[in-house]
Design an enzyme around this catalytic site. Structure first.
Site, PDB file in Angstrom:
ATOM      1  CB  CYS A 180       2.047  -6.625   2.101  1.00 32.78           C
ATOM      2  SG  CYS A 180       1.341  -5.106   2.320  1.00 32.78           S
ATOM      3  CG  ASP A 181      -3.100  -5.219   2.861  1.00 29.83           C
ATOM      4  OD1 ASP A 181      -2.246  -4.482   3.155  1.00 29.83           O
ATOM      5  OD2 ASP A 181      -3.967  -4.756   2.231  1.00 29.83           O
ATOM      6  CE  LYS A 182      -5.190  -4.453  -1.090  1.00 32.58           C
ATOM      7  NZ  LYS A 182      -4.553  -3.680  -0.053  1.00 32.58           N
ATOM      8  CB  CYS A 218       1.106  -2.372   8.819  1.00 27.52           C
ATOM      9  SG  CYS A 218       1.502  -1.499   7.344  1.00 27.52           S
ATOM     10  CG  ASP A 223      -2.087  -1.039   1.131  1.00 24.98           C
ATOM     11  OD1 ASP A 223      -1.859  -1.893   0.369  1.00 24.98           O
ATOM     12  OD2 ASP A 223      -3.153  -0.801   1.731  1.00 24.98           O
ATOM     13  CB  SER A 250      -5.644   2.214   5.322  1.00 23.13           C
ATOM     14  OG  SER A 250      -4.832   1.725   6.285  1.00 23.13           O
TER      15      SER A 250
END
Length: 562
Positions: free
Chosen positions: A117-119, A189, A76, A467
């Protein structure tokens, strides 16, 4: 011999692999893809080459042959720089296609996905469901964060502080100081933002080694689970244990319960729906969310929903301990990656700190922490994150709409004082088509509202996404249908009365339906022009009810045609 077997064992294929150093014995072993999204662009992925090495060693030791392949690596804060963040969600859907074009094209027997990471978690799960070959995910872990004068500082503080500084707000620590301390190592994160939420979802679905999430990146624990996953995937191939046997409707209900209990990111809803659609599983995640939201309270208060740090959640037992606390509400007969039932897998689990991960009898707050709204402003759906329901955020609101077509316009109005107490900010043109891919920076507006001291006094409504770091005031996101495709949010005008009632699960624009329908909709011009990949995404992306998949799955239910 089947056509697949003939293709998988062709002489020319064997010749290529022998030239790579495989022996005759290797050619008969299970062939496993190690799906790696390592990237020097983003700290989220910077450590994955080391993880891949240990996974491959474990696969070899267990009697398999690993092949490392790469995918795109959406981050992101890095790949969200261009086109107002449009590449963030659009990157998710490159991942399953990257995987299919390598793993399925090569007729490999199984895969281990290094998820970070989140994807990447939803991208990996979508690929697993689409191809339905034995798959296990390795959780890449979260980044270390730092301190300034005794205060903990992480990426949420920096994100919020950057917006506050732009608006001239008071700052305890400078943005420059926070920039140097917020991220102190590789991984995703810190906090229960989208990445750690999705890592917990992976565990709740049963698609990783039990106990894997969340985990400190590059810790001994993380590497131990990576090696265990490498060994387990060979067993899963031999057993024929596939994702569609694991990710059943019951598993999705368990995942919804997890997100609600940890007050996780609203982005998990569309990601889970996309995973279900890819597997031909005909379920309605919105209805599942409503059903589970009625019974699942908030049992953990991890930032941004509460004061706890993600390290405390991990040390209390993490996602596995949360599932133990939720066990009476879960489908415990589902099969998980170990090959056992969830009930068997949880039989000896204990919770290390039941103040951090509360039992059902002692919740932090009553649920739901996330709710689905509908109404004349959102005929299909809209999502509101309530977090810890302690009365600090309004759950009902009415006021005149203040409509904005771009983030910049809204930010300027907030900074100039044009936005007043009692207003309902409406930001549109940020959806799947309009964004495209839900770019547009709606999250910045939340931090701006907070910096202006308006978080309790205005409501914010958008067809964009937020987010997972965001939890400020009463915010309704992912309004569907979006404005760009003719949804009512595209027809709202300044001054139109808007009413929000979370208890009733309603969001309405109080304008007669006939009057609303007679208004002209948005034009053909989008705020963000999109050619190349974004143009293809805008053309092909399906509605929110599919989780924003790119292909019409209506005619591809059941087993893949390959």
């Amino acid at each position: 011999m089947t056509l697949r077997s003939l293709a998988a064992n062709s002489p020319v294929r064997h010749a290529h692999w022998q030239a790579l150093g495989l022996s005759e014995e290797d050619l008969a072993k299970p062939k496993i893809a190690v799906v790696n999204s390592s990237s020097e662009l983003a700290v989220c992925y910077a450590h994955l080459d080391g993880v891949a090495k240990q996974v491959k060693e474990a696969i070899r030791a267990a009697g398999g042959v690993p092949f490392e392949v790469r995918t795109t690596a959406p981050s992101d804060f890095i790949t969200g720089a261009a086109r107002q963040g449009s590449y963030i969600l659009a990157g998710r859907d490159l991942i399953p296609n990257d995987i299919e074009a390598q793993v399925e094209a090569a007729l490999l027997d199984g895969m281990v996905c290094l998820t970070s990471c989140d994807k990447t978690p939803p991208g990996h799960l979508m690929a697993a469901m689409r191809m339905n070959i034995p798959t296990i995910l390795v959780i890449g872990g979260y980044q270390a964060s730092g301190m300034i004068d005794g205060d903990h500082v992480d990426i949420e503080d920096l994100f919020s502080g950057g917006v506050r500084e732009r608006l001239g707000g008071a700052m305890k620590h400078s943005v420059d100081a926070m920039t140097k301390q917020a991220v102190r190592g590789p991984g995703v994160c810190a906090g229960m933002a989208t990445a750690n939420t999705m890592h917990c979802v992976v565990e709740a679905l049963g698609m990783c080694v039990a106990g894997s999430a969340p985990v400190r990146a590059n810790s001994d624990k993380m590497f131990a689970y990576a090696r265990e996953a490498g060994a387990r995937i060979v067993e899963m191939v031999n057993e024929g244990l596939t994702p569609r046997q694991i990710m059943t409707e019951g598993a999705f209900r368990n995942a919804a319960a997890m997100v609600l209990a940890v007050s996780g990111s609203i982005n998990a809803i569309k990601h889970l729906q996309a995973v279900a659609v890819e597997g031909g599983l005909d379920i309605d995640l919105f209805q599942i969310w409503e059903d589970m939201g009625r019974v699942v309270p908030t049992l953990a208060a991890v930032r941004p929903s509460g004061p706890r740090r993600i390290e405390e959640f991990e040390d209390a037992g993490g996602a596995r301990a949360m599932m133990k606390q939720l066990e009476s509400l879960l489908d415990a007969e589902v099969i998980v990656a170990s090959g056992k039932t969830l009930a068997d897998d949880l039989s000896e689990v204990t919770v290390a700190d039941d103040e951090v991960i509360r039992p059902l009898a002692n919740p932090i707050s009553e649920g739901p922490s996330i709710a689905i709204l509908k109404g004349s402003l959102a005929p299909e759906s809209a999502v509101v994150k309530l977090g810890i329901r302690d009365g600090s955020r309004p759950e009902a609101f009415s006021g005149p709409a203040r409509v904005f077509e771009t983030t910049a316009q809204a930010m300027e109005a907030i900074a100039s004082g044009t936005v007043q107490k009692g207003d309902v900010l409406v930001l549109r043109g940020q959806g799947l088509k309009g964004g495209p891919a839900m770019g547009g920076g709606a999250s910045n507006i939340l931090f701006a509202i907070d910096a202006a001291g308006l978080a309790k006094d205005v409501a914010f409504v958008t067809d964009g996404q937020l987010s997972g770091l965001c939890l400020k005031g009463l915010t309704i996101a992912e309004v569907a249908p979006e404005g760009a495709v003719g949804g009512p949010i595209g027809l709202v005008r300044d001054g139109d009365p808007v009413e929000i009632d979370v208890a009733a699960r309603r969001i309405d624009v109080m304008v007669p339906a006939e009057e609303l329908a007679a208004r002209p909709g948005p034009g053909d011009e989008f705020a963000v022009p999109a050619a190349g990949w974004l143009g293809m995404y805008r053309r092909d992306v399906q509605e929110m009810g599919t989780g924003a998949v790119l292909i019409d799955m209506a005619n591809t239910r059941g087993e893949p045609k390959w």
